[in-house]
Design a protein around this motif. Structure first.
Motif, PDB file in Angstrom:
ATOM      1  N   TYR A  44      -7.084  -4.538   7.608  1.00 17.35           N
ATOM      2  CA  TYR A  44      -6.370  -3.560   6.821  1.00 17.35           C
ATOM      3  C   TYR A  44      -7.404  -2.545   6.337  1.00 17.35           C
ATOM      4  CZ  TYR A  44      -3.931  -2.069   2.521  1.00 17.35           C
ATOM      5  OH  TYR A  44      -3.389  -1.361   1.503  1.00 17.35           O
TER       6      TYR A  44
ATOM      7  N   VAL B 194      -8.566   1.747   5.353  1.00 13.62           N
ATOM      8  CA  VAL B 194      -8.153   3.074   4.910  1.00 13.62           C
ATOM      9  C   VAL B 194      -8.912   4.095   5.725  1.00 13.62           C
ATOM     10  CG1 VAL B 194      -8.250   4.728   3.014  1.00 13.62           C
ATOM     11  CG2 VAL B 194      -7.510   2.428   2.580  1.00 13.62           C
TER      12      VAL B 194
ATOM     13  N   CYS C 119       0.807  -1.235   0.000  1.00 16.33           N
ATOM     14  CA  CYS C 119       0.000   0.000   0.000  1.00 16.33           C
ATOM     15  C   CYS C 119       0.830   1.271   0.000  1.00 16.33           C
ATOM     16  CB  CYS C 119      -0.986  -0.007   1.171  1.00 16.33           C
ATOM     17  SG  CYS C 119      -0.257   0.105   2.813  1.00 16.33           S
TER      18      CYS C 119
ATOM     19  N   HIS D 103      -3.266   4.369   5.706  1.00 16.73           N
ATOM     20  CA  HIS D 103      -3.596   2.954   5.905  1.00 16.73           C
ATOM     21  C   HIS D 103      -3.413   2.549   7.361  1.00 16.73           C
ATOM     22  CE1 HIS D 103      -3.707   2.199   1.523  1.00 16.73           C
ATOM     23  NE2 HIS D 103      -2.913   3.256   1.536  1.00 16.73           N
TER      24      HIS D 103
END
Ligand SMILES: C[S@@+](CC[C@H](N)C(=O)[O-])C[C@H]1O[C@@H](n2cnc3c(N)ncnc32)[C@H](O)[C@@H]1O
Length: 204
Positions: free
Chosen positions: A200, A202, A37, A141
């Motif tokens: 994971y 955002v 990422c 992230h």
């Protein structure tokens, strides 16, 4: 009752880095998720990094804007000693993540393996999430790994929370979009299996 900082200082003074149950010779999943990422200019904080070799792996991969935070100064000192001269390019913060004075909108990646699950008090979890919201850039992230539903009830003699991916994401709430989750079986140095869930997200 012994406080949390004393507890962790005591753990690190009695055990070598490769004897603790959470020891990994390589932080492979974390590295893979971070490399997927970001580029090497990313500002990354490893929260409760302890003596993890994630920072070594990130330096090897060319990352330079790295911060490792932990409650236990002795753990950070052990990591600095392991890294030698390379430790100078890393920022080290000895602090409780629920109270640390972190910079606003600084980090592109927030990484935590096996720290959030020690927060059994909902107020501490709210303080933790507020820290993520403050210090992670919009669009940044957030990678958090905790014990999964089949994981242990305790770690290092302390009670822990266990989370399925949906429940872990719910702790963080709407400002965080869950992109993916993974389950991993970790083998402790004593050969025991521990289920971890990696979420994971955002940050909006
Ligand atoms: C189970 S270890 C995991 C270490 C590392 N993340 C890894 O994967 O190897 C938990 C770490 O979190 C740290 N820790 C526990 N509570 C903390 C808090 N409130 N703030 C910062 N660090 C904390 C401990 O000192 C310890 O190093």
């Amino acid at each position: 009752m012994i406080d949390s900082q004393q507890h962790w200082e005591s753990v690190y003074s009695h055990k070598a880095a490769d004897e603790v149950s959470w020891f990994q010779p390589h932080a492979a999943s974390s590295l893979r998720l971070i490399e997927a990422c970001t580029d090497t200019h990313a500002h990354i904080i490893d929260v409760g990094g302890g003596t993890s070799v994630l920072v070594d792996g990130l330096l090897d991969a060319g990352y330079r804007n790295l911060t490792v935070l932990d409650l236990a100064e002795s753990a950070l000192a052990a990591s600095r000693q392991r890294l030698g001269a390379r430790a100078q390019s890393v920022q080290w913060i000895a602090a409780d993540i629920t109270q640390a004075d972190l910079p606003a909108a600084r980090y592109d990646v927030w990484h935590d393996r096996a720290v959030f699950h020690f927060l059994t008090d909902p107020d501490d979890r709210a303080r933790y999430v507020a820290q993520v919201l403050k210090s992670v850039k919009p669009g940044g992230h957030v990678i958090v790994a905790t014990f999964g539903p089949g994981g242990p009830l305790q770690c290092s003699g302390l009670d822990v929370m266990r989370y399925a991916p949906g429940a872990l994401h719910a702790e963080f709430g709407a400002p965080f979009r869950l992109l993916k989750h993974e389950t991993e079986i970790h083998y402790t140095p004593a050969g025991k299996e521990q289920e971890f869930v990696y979420c994971y997200c955002v940050r909006a």
